[in-house]
Design a protein around this motif. Sequence first.
Motif, PDB file in Angstrom:
ATOM      1  N   LEU A 535      31.287  31.642  49.643  1.00  0.00           N
ATOM      2  CA  LEU A 535      29.885  31.892  49.284  1.00  0.00           C
ATOM      3  C   LEU A 535      29.742  32.529  47.911  1.00  0.00           C
ATOM      4  O   LEU A 535      28.630  32.720  47.426  1.00  0.00           O
ATOM      5  CB  LEU A 535      29.224  32.786  50.336  1.00  0.00           C
ATOM      6  CG  LEU A 535      28.650  32.071  51.571  1.00  0.00           C
ATOM      7  CD1 LEU A 535      29.735  31.416  52.400  1.00  0.00           C
ATOM      8  CD2 LEU A 535      27.810  33.012  52.415  1.00  0.00           C
ATOM      9  N   GLN A 536      30.863  32.852  47.296  1.00  0.00           N
ATOM     10  CA  GLN A 536      30.897  33.484  45.973  1.00  0.00           C
ATOM     11  C   GLN A 536      30.094  34.782  45.955  1.00  0.00           C
ATOM     12  O   GLN A 536      29.234  35.020  45.093  1.00  0.00           O
ATOM     13  CB  GLN A 536      30.398  32.508  44.900  1.00  0.00           C
ATOM     14  CG  GLN A 536      31.283  31.265  44.758  1.00  0.00           C
ATOM     15  CD  GLN A 536      30.773  30.277  43.737  1.00  0.00           C
ATOM     16  OE1 GLN A 536      29.899  30.589  42.933  1.00  0.00           O
ATOM     17  NE2 GLN A 536      31.315  29.064  43.788  1.00  0.00           N
ATOM     18  N   ILE A 537      30.382  35.627  46.951  1.00  0.00           N
ATOM     19  CA  ILE A 537      29.758  36.955  47.048  1.00  0.00           C
ATOM     20  C   ILE A 537      30.742  37.970  46.494  1.00  0.00           C
ATOM     21  O   ILE A 537      31.857  38.103  47.014  1.00  0.00           O
ATOM     22  CB  ILE A 537      29.414  37.294  48.517  1.00  0.00           C
ATOM     23  CG1 ILE A 537      28.463  36.248  49.102  1.00  0.00           C
ATOM     24  CG2 ILE A 537      28.814  38.693  48.620  1.00  0.00           C
ATOM     25  CD1 ILE A 537      28.245  36.387  50.593  1.00  0.00           C
ATOM     26  N   PRO A 538      30.386  38.707  45.452  1.00  0.00           N
ATOM     27  CA  PRO A 538      31.344  39.653  44.848  1.00  0.00           C
ATOM     28  C   PRO A 538      31.518  40.930  45.660  1.00  0.00           C
ATOM     29  O   PRO A 538      30.597  41.388  46.340  1.00  0.00           O
ATOM     30  CB  PRO A 538      30.698  39.954  43.488  1.00  0.00           C
ATOM     31  CG  PRO A 538      29.248  39.670  43.661  1.00  0.00           C
ATOM     32  CD  PRO A 538      29.132  38.595  44.693  1.00  0.00           C
ATOM     33  N   VAL A 539      32.698  41.483  45.581  1.00  0.00           N
ATOM     34  CA  VAL A 539      33.004  42.801  46.159  1.00  0.00           C
ATOM     35  C   VAL A 539      32.761  43.830  45.061  1.00  0.00           C
ATOM     36  O   VAL A 539      33.384  43.786  44.005  1.00  0.00           O
ATOM     37  CB  VAL A 539      34.461  42.875  46.654  1.00  0.00           C
ATOM     38  CG1 VAL A 539      34.768  44.271  47.196  1.00  0.00           C
ATOM     39  CG2 VAL A 539      34.722  41.818  47.725  1.00  0.00           C
ATOM     40  N   VAL A 557      36.399  47.266  58.372  1.00  0.00           N
ATOM     41  CA  VAL A 557      35.157  46.502  58.227  1.00  0.00           C
ATOM     42  C   VAL A 557      34.712  46.567  56.763  1.00  0.00           C
ATOM     43  O   VAL A 557      35.177  47.411  55.994  1.00  0.00           O
ATOM     44  CB  VAL A 557      34.028  47.058  59.127  1.00  0.00           C
ATOM     45  CG1 VAL A 557      34.340  46.850  60.591  1.00  0.00           C
ATOM     46  CG2 VAL A 557      33.756  48.531  58.814  1.00  0.00           C
ATOM     47  N   MET A 558      33.825  45.651  56.410  1.00  0.00           N
ATOM     48  CA  MET A 558      33.168  45.695  55.105  1.00  0.00           C
ATOM     49  C   MET A 558      31.661  45.793  55.332  1.00  0.00           C
ATOM     50  O   MET A 558      31.148  45.346  56.368  1.00  0.00           O
ATOM     51  CB  MET A 558      33.497  44.435  54.286  1.00  0.00           C
ATOM     52  CG  MET A 558      34.972  44.242  54.002  1.00  0.00           C
ATOM     53  SD  MET A 558      35.274  42.793  52.972  1.00  0.00           S
ATOM     54  CE  MET A 558      34.653  43.381  51.375  1.00  0.00           C
ATOM     55  N   VAL A 559      30.960  46.385  54.376  1.00  0.00           N
ATOM     56  CA  VAL A 559      29.504  46.538  54.495  1.00  0.00           C
ATOM     57  C   VAL A 559      28.849  46.096  53.199  1.00  0.00           C
ATOM     58  O   VAL A 559      29.511  45.965  52.160  1.00  0.00           O
ATOM     59  CB  VAL A 559      29.118  48.006  54.811  1.00  0.00           C
ATOM     60  CG1 VAL A 559      29.668  48.443  56.162  1.00  0.00           C
ATOM     61  CG2 VAL A 559      29.593  48.941  53.702  1.00  0.00           C
ATOM     62  N   ASN A 560      27.537  45.841  53.272  1.00  0.00           N
ATOM     63  CA  ASN A 560      26.814  45.490  52.044  1.00  0.00           C
ATOM     64  C   ASN A 560      26.172  46.729  51.418  1.00  0.00           C
ATOM     65  O   ASN A 560      26.208  47.830  51.979  1.00  0.00           O
ATOM     66  CB  ASN A 560      25.777  44.400  52.323  1.00  0.00           C
ATOM     67  CG  ASN A 560      24.638  44.875  53.222  1.00  0.00           C
ATOM     68  OD1 ASN A 560      24.695  45.952  53.807  1.00  0.00           O
ATOM     69  ND2 ASN A 560      23.610  44.060  53.340  1.00  0.00           N
ATOM     70  N   PRO A 572      31.505  55.101  49.736  1.00  0.00           N
ATOM     71  CA  PRO A 572      31.581  54.490  51.070  1.00  0.00           C
ATOM     72  C   PRO A 572      32.988  54.116  51.525  1.00  0.00           C
ATOM     73  O   PRO A 572      33.263  54.089  52.732  1.00  0.00           O
ATOM     74  CB  PRO A 572      30.718  53.233  50.929  1.00  0.00           C
ATOM     75  CG  PRO A 572      30.749  52.916  49.479  1.00  0.00           C
ATOM     76  CD  PRO A 572      30.836  54.222  48.767  1.00  0.00           C
ATOM     77  N   VAL A 573      33.872  53.794  50.586  1.00  0.00           N
ATOM     78  CA  VAL A 573      35.216  53.338  50.974  1.00  0.00           C
ATOM     79  C   VAL A 573      35.940  54.461  51.717  1.00  0.00           C
ATOM     80  O   VAL A 573      36.046  55.589  51.227  1.00  0.00           O
ATOM     81  CB  VAL A 573      36.024  52.888  49.745  1.00  0.00           C
ATOM     82  CG1 VAL A 573      37.453  52.499  50.159  1.00  0.00           C
ATOM     83  CG2 VAL A 573      35.332  51.727  49.052  1.00  0.00           C
ATOM     84  N   VAL A 591      32.802  47.159  49.859  1.00  0.00           N
ATOM     85  CA  VAL A 591      31.345  46.987  49.818  1.00  0.00           C
ATOM     86  C   VAL A 591      31.043  45.698  49.066  1.00  0.00           C
ATOM     87  O   VAL A 591      31.536  45.484  47.949  1.00  0.00           O
ATOM     88  CB  VAL A 591      30.654  48.177  49.120  1.00  0.00           C
ATOM     89  CG1 VAL A 591      29.144  47.953  49.071  1.00  0.00           C
ATOM     90  CG2 VAL A 591      30.979  49.476  49.828  1.00  0.00           C
ATOM     91  N   ILE A 592      30.251  44.819  49.679  1.00  0.00           N
ATOM     92  CA  ILE A 592      29.872  43.564  49.029  1.00  0.00           C
ATOM     93  C   ILE A 592      28.477  43.692  48.435  1.00  0.00           C
ATOM     94  O   ILE A 592      27.664  44.508  48.883  1.00  0.00           O
ATOM     95  CB  ILE A 592      29.921  42.375  50.002  1.00  0.00           C
ATOM     96  CG1 ILE A 592      28.874  42.555  51.116  1.00  0.00           C
ATOM     97  CG2 ILE A 592      31.312  42.193  50.586  1.00  0.00           C
ATOM     98  CD1 ILE A 592      28.678  41.324  51.983  1.00  0.00           C
TER      99      ILE A 592
END
Length: 794
Positions: A535-539, A557-560, A572-573, A591-592
């Motif tokens: 989806l080409q969503i950057p971290v 887990v990852m969060v937005n 957040p990390v 985080v994305i």
Amino acid sequence: MLTNYLKIAFRNLTRNKVFSVINIAGLSLGLTCCMLIVLYTKDEVSFDRFEENKDQLYRIQVAMTDEKDTHVIGSTNAIHGPSFKQEIPEIKEIVRAQSSSFVVKKGAELLNENILFADDNFFTVFSMPLLYGNPKTVLSDINSIVISEDVAEKYFDTKDAVGKTMALKIDDKFETFNVTGVAKKCPQNSSIQFESVISFKFEEARGWTDKEWLGFYMNTFVLLHEKANYLTVVPKLDQVFKTKSAVEISKIKDFKQKIHFDLQPFLNIHLDSESAEIRNGLGKGSSPIYTYILSGIAIFILLIACINFINLTVARSLKRAKEIGIRKVVGSQRKQLMYQFLGESFLLSFIAFSFAFVLTQLVLPVFNDLANKQLALSYLLDFKLVTGYFILFLITGLVAGFYPAMVLSGFSPAQTLYNRTKLTQRNYLTKGLVVFQFALSVCLVIGTIVIYSQFKYLTNKDLGYNDNNLMSFSIGRGGGRKESLAAIKQELENTTGIKTVAAFNGNYNGTGAKIEKGSIDFGYIGVDDNFLNALQIPVVKGRNFSQSFTSDPMESVMVNEAFVKEAGWQDPVGKEINFEWKNQKYKVIGVIKDYHFASLKEKIKPLLLTQDPNYGLGTIYLKLNSTDIPETIKTVEKIFHAHVPFMPFEYKFEDASNLKRYETEAKWKQMITLAAILSIFVSCIGLFGLATFNAETRVKEIGIRKVLGASVASIATLLSTDFVKLVLIAIVAALPISYYAANIWLEDFPYRIEISGWYFALSALLAISVAILTVGIQSLKTAMMDPVKSLKSE
């Protein structure tokens, strides 16, 4: 006397052909709009009125209140309905309904069908007639199925399909269901919509239903006894819930949510824009705002047409002044003259009505497409509708003819016979009505530009991910899907034309968890390592999931960004999220960037990504090369069928799916544009009529001006100036109204355009240009007349 009135009326219509055509055309268009909206409104308010139990039918609603707000839903769990019926004597019956998609065999062909699970009493509580089968027993068997007449024709080429069998894919094998009934096609004005129905007992026997009191995912309908008062039932719902759910709630630490049960009248469901939740057996939801807007547009256009009639009739009053004077001299009473002019108005309205009926029939297919309806004059032609049309006819005739009749019948015979009547020279009402109709038109034009701009914004805004050439398809979940998924992905990764292969669970589910500062609600999805790349969503912080970290599936887990903002985290990390409901804690590894996983009509909400192995992945994303996409799709289909033999291959492209989210706005864009064009057209034909008459009354003045040396351009400007002034006044009046209305409409969009000054400038320029063109044509024609012809009688 009546014959004389009719003769005079017909003579006036034929003698003044241009003005008659203008009046009839304008009224016909206005009446056509009104007829279409009457049909639309009649259909909207007729929804579910055919249900025999409509006054005792309700749907259970739940209002959930937390520290922030109250959220109302129309869903329950499987346990709620039966428990309420058992404990509350006022409840006569309950019907649970939940829809699901199944693969069905048709010979060697595999098809997807949406099938409704419902309790055995579905066809006795709801008025859904059966062509074949007994309503009381059709769902009594666990493997029985009731199909619609369309499904019967589709699978068996006959409506009489009782006794035949259908093979439905249950888990990883096909099971046989016996057709025990064939239902008529659901009425188009019914909230209940289905193609096939299976007994709810089948779902319960398979253990597919939850028995938790805090689960909400299906519809539960309640039929009360005739003498029961639903207001006395509602508190009992809360009491039963409080008693029955006490043990379950006590196991949840710090449970602060307040839950209130309510009963929503079944007749209110169709137009409930807040909590309609049109699914699980419900369909065709709407909002009353659509009816209000369409009714307003229709009334506006009809008003503009009536204003044209009034203006042209009053404007031509001088032409008939001598006729009126002579009639009065020979003994006509004022009321007789009023009857004459009102009779002419009703005759013209009757002709316009006749044309409007024809126009309505012609444009109904287009209107049905825009309004997503299946309307027909014959379908809704009942006594109330005919009465409504007759009342509309009377109102139109009176509105269009009453004022002119009052004015014309009040002329003084002495003044009219000596040519001293100058009404049209100082008729402020005529000018005021011109301003009013053009103000309405300008409002609609601005509305069109605002809706078009907002639609363009919604469909072109950066979503935070790249949906271009992004294809997805489902392989299902459960059984051996995990092995199939791995094999399919491996083959697809080696396929020419595919850049990236990824998988996720297919749905954005909602849940909640504990964080250090309290609790947080969020969206929850399962993904693989390649999901963000596809989806080409950057971290933006931390890292992505990786097979190099074997502990990721169970611990990470990852969060937005929206999650981080809601949680109030600075770093957040490494933060911990506690899923108390499954006794599991996770650490945030990345985080994305926020992306719009829902439509732009909703704000981006907190989102959590997991690789929990218990969260089955059943949807595959493919990022395709732009070359030879059809051939790539064929290759993907072959790979799919090689590993998933008992499912039809169905795929979609994300860019098309995203556009589909704004179908309502696209329809409104077309409707408002059409309304704006019609309103301007009707306004302009009225302006053209006034300009024509104005030119006729000033023929000799123009002739003298030309003899004295006036140019064609100066005369044309002279004739046009007064009308352009009126249009300018209309524009000034329309701007603040349009600005206010546009802001009200845009408030429903969290992501919206800013209203720009060029919207109003463009609308004003369009209105002035059309007015100048309309008036200018007639003004030039008059200015170019030979003065000899206009002055020869002097």
